[in-house]
Design a protein around this motif. Structure first.
Motif, PDB file in Angstrom:
ATOM      1  N   PHE A  14       0.842  -1.182   0.000  1.00  0.00           N
ATOM      2  CA  PHE A  14       0.000   0.000   0.000  1.00  0.00           C
ATOM      3  C   PHE A  14       0.885   1.243   0.000  1.00  0.00           C
ATOM      4  O   PHE A  14       1.862   1.316   0.760  1.00  0.00           O
ATOM      5  N   PRO A  15       0.552   2.226  -0.833  1.00  0.00           N
ATOM      6  CA  PRO A  15       1.416   3.400  -0.978  1.00  0.00           C
ATOM      7  C   PRO A  15       1.092   4.516   0.020  1.00  0.00           C
ATOM      8  O   PRO A  15       1.145   5.701  -0.318  1.00  0.00           O
ATOM      9  N   PHE A  16       0.767   4.137   1.240  1.00  0.00           N
ATOM     10  CA  PHE A  16       0.381   5.140   2.233  1.00  0.00           C
ATOM     11  C   PHE A  16       0.338   4.521   3.619  1.00  0.00           C
ATOM     12  O   PHE A  16       0.438   3.301   3.787  1.00  0.00           O
ATOM     13  N   THR A  17       0.175   5.384   4.608  1.00  0.00           N
ATOM     14  CA  THR A  17      -0.167   4.969   5.961  1.00  0.00           C
ATOM     15  C   THR A  17      -1.441   5.719   6.356  1.00  0.00           C
ATOM     16  O   THR A  17      -1.855   6.665   5.688  1.00  0.00           O
ATOM     17  N   LEU A  21     -10.046   5.236   1.971  1.00  0.00           N
ATOM     18  CA  LEU A  21     -11.250   4.617   1.418  1.00  0.00           C
ATOM     19  C   LEU A  21     -10.995   4.170  -0.015  1.00  0.00           C
ATOM     20  O   LEU A  21     -10.451   4.930  -0.821  1.00  0.00           O
ATOM     21  N   VAL A  22     -11.408   2.963  -0.351  1.00  0.00           N
ATOM     22  CA  VAL A  22     -11.216   2.411  -1.688  1.00  0.00           C
ATOM     23  C   VAL A  22     -12.370   2.810  -2.598  1.00  0.00           C
ATOM     24  O   VAL A  22     -13.544   2.659  -2.240  1.00  0.00           O
ATOM     25  N   ILE A  44      -7.018   1.942  -9.693  1.00  0.00           N
ATOM     26  CA  ILE A  44      -7.774   1.995  -8.437  1.00  0.00           C
ATOM     27  C   ILE A  44      -7.543   3.351  -7.785  1.00  0.00           C
ATOM     28  O   ILE A  44      -6.501   3.979  -7.983  1.00  0.00           O
ATOM     29  N   ASP A  45      -8.527   3.805  -7.011  1.00  0.00           N
ATOM     30  CA  ASP A  45      -8.425   5.078  -6.304  1.00  0.00           C
ATOM     31  C   ASP A  45      -8.483   4.840  -4.802  1.00  0.00           C
ATOM     32  O   ASP A  45      -9.246   3.989  -4.312  1.00  0.00           O
ATOM     33  N   PHE A  46      -7.701   5.650  -4.081  1.00  0.00           N
ATOM     34  CA  PHE A  46      -7.720   5.630  -2.620  1.00  0.00           C
ATOM     35  C   PHE A  46      -7.948   7.055  -2.124  1.00  0.00           C
ATOM     36  O   PHE A  46      -7.211   7.974  -2.490  1.00  0.00           O
ATOM     37  N   ILE A 205     -12.221   0.252   3.806  1.00  0.00           N
ATOM     38  CA  ILE A 205     -11.252   1.202   4.324  1.00  0.00           C
ATOM     39  C   ILE A 205      -9.980   0.459   4.703  1.00  0.00           C
ATOM     40  O   ILE A 205     -10.012  -0.510   5.451  1.00  0.00           O
ATOM     41  N   ILE A 206      -8.869   0.917   4.129  1.00  0.00           N
ATOM     42  CA  ILE A 206      -7.573   0.340   4.416  1.00  0.00           C
ATOM     43  C   ILE A 206      -6.935   1.158   5.524  1.00  0.00           C
ATOM     44  O   ILE A 206      -6.887   2.376   5.457  1.00  0.00           O
TER      45      ILE A 206
END
Length: 208
Positions: A14-17, A21-22, A44-46, A205-206
């Protein structure tokens, strides 16, 4: 040109911390964004959100007026390299425009064809492309002037490459991720992507 349904996939980190929301996930439909243009079939969008799952407070004003991107919880949140690789492209000179929700989002949607006619760069806005052993990963809609890397630089998973912005074809600050098999976006084929071995679905939600 390779059939995008036949292109091999990439498993990414995952490119974040934080909490994101996906949206527009290829786990729910392909092409995920309703088009195969610019090798976007499996993109894909986050959307960065707060503990309540909101990208920003929604007020009466949100129904009728565009909003500054600074009002959104994720604006400026770090974006990380999702794979080891070499930076191919860095573009971070585009302005972060205002966000559009409610009625303003309808007007913004009606002008999308104009941005698409200008090509992928107009849609992607500020972005970084990283070449890995399995393909090229593009991370888009970054904040203006936030790039932390340069072309030719080696990066590792988890390294900050920029910050979440609202540049390009974006209604609110978010991160668009797609993978391709060639730097020539006009002729590239889309690569399937997964994250840590699976693909999150819309609305999930990631939390990292």
């Amino acid at each position: 040109m390779t059939d995008p349904t036949e292109a091999a996939g990439l498993d990414l980190d995952f490119p974040f911390t934080g909490r994101w929301l996906v949206q527009n996930s290829p786990a729910d439909r392909v092409p995920s964004h309703g088009t195969t243009m610019f090798a976007s079939s499996f993109s894909i969008d986050f959307v960065p959100v707060d503990d309540a799952g909101r990208s920003a407070a929604f007020t009466v004003g949100s129904l009728f007026r565009s909003e500054p991107p600074e009002n959104f919880t994720g604006f400026g949140r770090p974006v990380l390299a999702p794979t080891d690789g070499t930076v191919m492209t860095v573009h971070d000179s585009e302005l972060d425009h205002r966000a559009y929700r409610g009625l303003p989002s309808l007007g913004y949607a009606l002008t999308q064809h104009r941005r698409a006619a200008k090509g992928w760069w107009a849609l992607a806005g500020n972005h970084v492309m990283v070449r890995s052993s399995g393909g090229i990963v593009a991370l888009c809609h970054l904040q203006r002037g936030s790039a932390q890397v340069r072309p030719g630089q080696k990066v590792q998973i988890g390294q900050e490459i920029g910050r979440c912005g609202n540049s390009g074809n974006s209604t609110e600050p978010h991160l668009h991720v797609q993978a391709i098999d060639s730097p020539d976006i006009e002729r590239a084929a889309a690569r399937r992507i997964s994250f840590r071995g699976s693909l999150p679905s819309n609305g999930s939600i990631i939390s990292c």
